[in-house]
Design a protein around this motif. Sequence first.
Motif, mmCIF file in Angstrom:
data_model
loop_
_atom_site.group_PDB
_atom_site.id
_atom_site.type_symbol
_atom_site.label_atom_id
_atom_site.label_comp_id
_atom_site.label_asym_id
_atom_site.label_seq_id
_atom_site.Cartn_x
_atom_site.Cartn_y
_atom_site.Cartn_z
ATOM 1 N N ARG A 60 -33.226 27.449 27.690
ATOM 2 C CA ARG A 60 -33.849 26.588 26.569
ATOM 3 C C ARG A 60 -32.665 26.154 25.499
ATOM 4 O O ARG A 60 -32.632 25.187 24.960
ATOM 5 C CB ARG A 60 -35.098 27.275 25.783
ATOM 6 C CG ARG A 60 -35.673 26.452 24.860
ATOM 7 C CD ARG A 60 -36.979 27.065 24.564
ATOM 8 N NE ARG A 60 -37.830 26.110 23.539
ATOM 9 C CZ ARG A 60 -38.061 26.094 22.484
ATOM 10 N NH1 ARG A 60 -37.026 27.001 21.667
ATOM 11 N NH2 ARG A 60 -38.512 25.330 22.036
ATOM 12 N N ALA A 61 -31.717 26.930 25.229
ATOM 13 C CA ALA A 61 -30.817 26.930 24.084
ATOM 14 C C ALA A 61 -29.784 26.076 24.604
ATOM 15 O O ALA A 61 -28.923 25.438 23.840
ATOM 16 C CB ALA A 61 -30.049 28.279 23.851
ATOM 17 N N GLY A 62 -29.648 25.695 25.757
ATOM 18 C CA GLY A 62 -28.817 24.784 26.286
ATOM 19 C C GLY A 62 -29.081 23.234 26.130
ATOM 20 O O GLY A 62 -28.507 22.477 26.676
ATOM 21 N N TRP A 63 -30.369 23.022 25.611
ATOM 22 C CA TRP A 63 -30.951 21.799 25.573
ATOM 23 C C TRP A 63 -31.446 21.221 24.127
ATOM 24 O O TRP A 63 -31.571 22.108 23.384
ATOM 25 C CB TRP A 63 -31.935 21.630 26.500
ATOM 26 C CG TRP A 63 -31.776 21.864 27.961
ATOM 27 C CD1 TRP A 63 -31.634 23.037 28.655
ATOM 28 C CD2 TRP A 63 -31.322 20.584 28.777
ATOM 29 N NE1 TRP A 63 -31.102 22.460 29.782
ATOM 30 C CE2 TRP A 63 -30.981 21.420 29.958
ATOM 31 C CE3 TRP A 63 -31.143 19.242 28.478
ATOM 32 C CZ2 TRP A 63 -30.545 20.334 31.240
ATOM 33 C CZ3 TRP A 63 -30.420 18.460 29.474
ATOM 34 C CH2 TRP A 63 -30.364 18.957 30.738
ATOM 35 N N LEU A 64 -31.299 20.118 23.966
ATOM 36 C CA LEU A 64 -31.491 19.695 22.397
ATOM 37 C C LEU A 64 -32.570 18.303 22.439
ATOM 38 O O LEU A 64 -31.992 17.503 23.397
ATOM 39 C CB LEU A 64 -30.409 19.307 21.754
ATOM 40 C CG LEU A 64 -30.546 19.015 20.264
ATOM 41 C CD1 LEU A 64 -31.074 19.921 19.225
ATOM 42 C CD2 LEU A 64 -29.134 18.271 19.872
#
Length: 175
Positions: free
Chosen positions: A88-92
């Motif tokens: 999740r932290a790898g996406w925006l």
Amino acid sequence: MNLELRQLIEELRAELADLPDSLAYAQFGEGAAIDALPAGLPADLRDLLLVADGLRAGRVELASSSTLAGIQYHLDYAPDFSSIPQDRAGWLVVGVRSDEPIFMDRGTGAIWYFPPNGTEWFMSDAFEELAPDVESFVDYYLLGPGYADLTPADDRWFAFLDEQGLLDEDDEDGS
């Protein structure tokens, strides 16, 4: 951001300001102040926000620096088959197409989406890269002939792009 795209955004912003009904289908925010940008944004998204702090063009809207945090909830609904739930932290989430999210892979800068396939995006079985970076996405899909690939029918933004001569594939790199 390349100078040509920056100039195009500024020219279109000025053109839209002269059209009294343009707020119904498009709005290009003025550039954000550098100290107003959230920390940790990918460099090319920061560059875009410094030129246009939020872009609404027909059925596609890229978030402004003040609304970016408020649309990240879409990450919670990403289907399990996509790589989003595992990283999740790898996406925006950078914007929406109609009500469906547009994602940026933080690691590569690529723009991804759930292409239309007759089901709601959060139940989709397809997740695809749309553009290699935000600049290519804006140039081809928001301000060029690729807009028609993202929308189901002609709309006022499509007509505006046509009036501006921006729908000619021959003038685009097709990225």
